[in-house]
Design a protein around this motif. Structure first.
Motif, mmCIF file in Angstrom:
data_model
loop_
_atom_site.group_PDB
_atom_site.id
_atom_site.type_symbol
_atom_site.label_atom_id
_atom_site.label_comp_id
_atom_site.label_asym_id
_atom_site.label_seq_id
_atom_site.Cartn_x
_atom_site.Cartn_y
_atom_site.Cartn_z
ATOM 1 N N ARG A 1 43.179 43.053 42.246
ATOM 2 C CA ARG A 1 44.706 42.754 42.309
ATOM 3 C C ARG A 1 45.424 44.115 41.838
ATOM 4 N N LYS B 1 40.181 43.831 37.894
ATOM 5 C CA LYS B 1 38.733 43.443 38.227
ATOM 6 C C LYS B 1 38.530 42.664 39.526
ATOM 7 N N LYS B 2 39.667 41.752 39.823
ATOM 8 C CA LYS B 2 39.724 41.051 41.253
ATOM 9 C C LYS B 2 40.484 41.891 42.248
ATOM 10 N N ARG C 1 46.918 43.425 47.104
ATOM 11 C CA ARG C 1 45.502 43.701 46.809
ATOM 12 C C ARG C 1 45.373 45.380 47.106
#
Length: 149
Positions: free
Chosen positions: A94, A91-92, A111
């Motif tokens: 990553r 979700k971030k 990322r």
């Protein structure tokens, strides 16, 4: 020299930016009055900036023609491209490597914006979901072939 680079193929190193050492230096400056103040035995506070510096130096992901190498503060792991099932995105934003046995390996400092680079380095074994690369960009260059400008 160029032949050696051609044999090794492309290589990408994803690491924490070195400008973070400025924040670590600022933390060291801020800790100094407390650590060297009137209260004895607070010099142990210098452990925090030292630990952060070690974290910045050690943490990285290296992608080569052979596979991925992840290095964290306390360990490392090498994963060949053949052991990779795919990539998962958290979700971030990553990126995690999903191995053939469905275990997930976090890729430190990688990322979603780095996925085209992973596609270039893996020579097409990892697909580029962004569509920014053409097929001729992904294929490795032939030794002895003239480079087009």
């Amino acid at each position: 020299m160029a032949d050696k680079e051609q044999d090794e193929g492309r290589k990408a190193i994803f690491r924490i930016p070195r400008t973070s050492f400025m924040a670590i230096a600022l933390l060291t400056i801020c800790v100094t009055p407390i650590a060297l103040g009137e209260i004895p035995y607070l010099q142990w506070l210098y452990i925090f900036p030292i630990a952060l510096a070690v974290f910045v130096i050690r943490t990285r992901t290296i992608a080569t023609r052979e596979g991925l190498a992840t290095r964290t503060m306390f360990g490392h792991r090498d994963v060949p491209w053949s052991a990779l099932k795919g990539l998962a995105i958290t979700k971030k934003s990553r990126v995690q490597a999903v191995l053939k046995d469905d275990t997930k390996l976090p890729l430190p400092t990688v990322r979603t914006r780095h996925l085209p680079v992973l596609s270039l380095v893996s020579e097409g074994l990892v697909a580029d979901p962004s569509g920014q690369l053409a097929a001729e960009d992904i294929k490795p260059g032939k030794p002895g072939a003239p480079a087009s400008e």
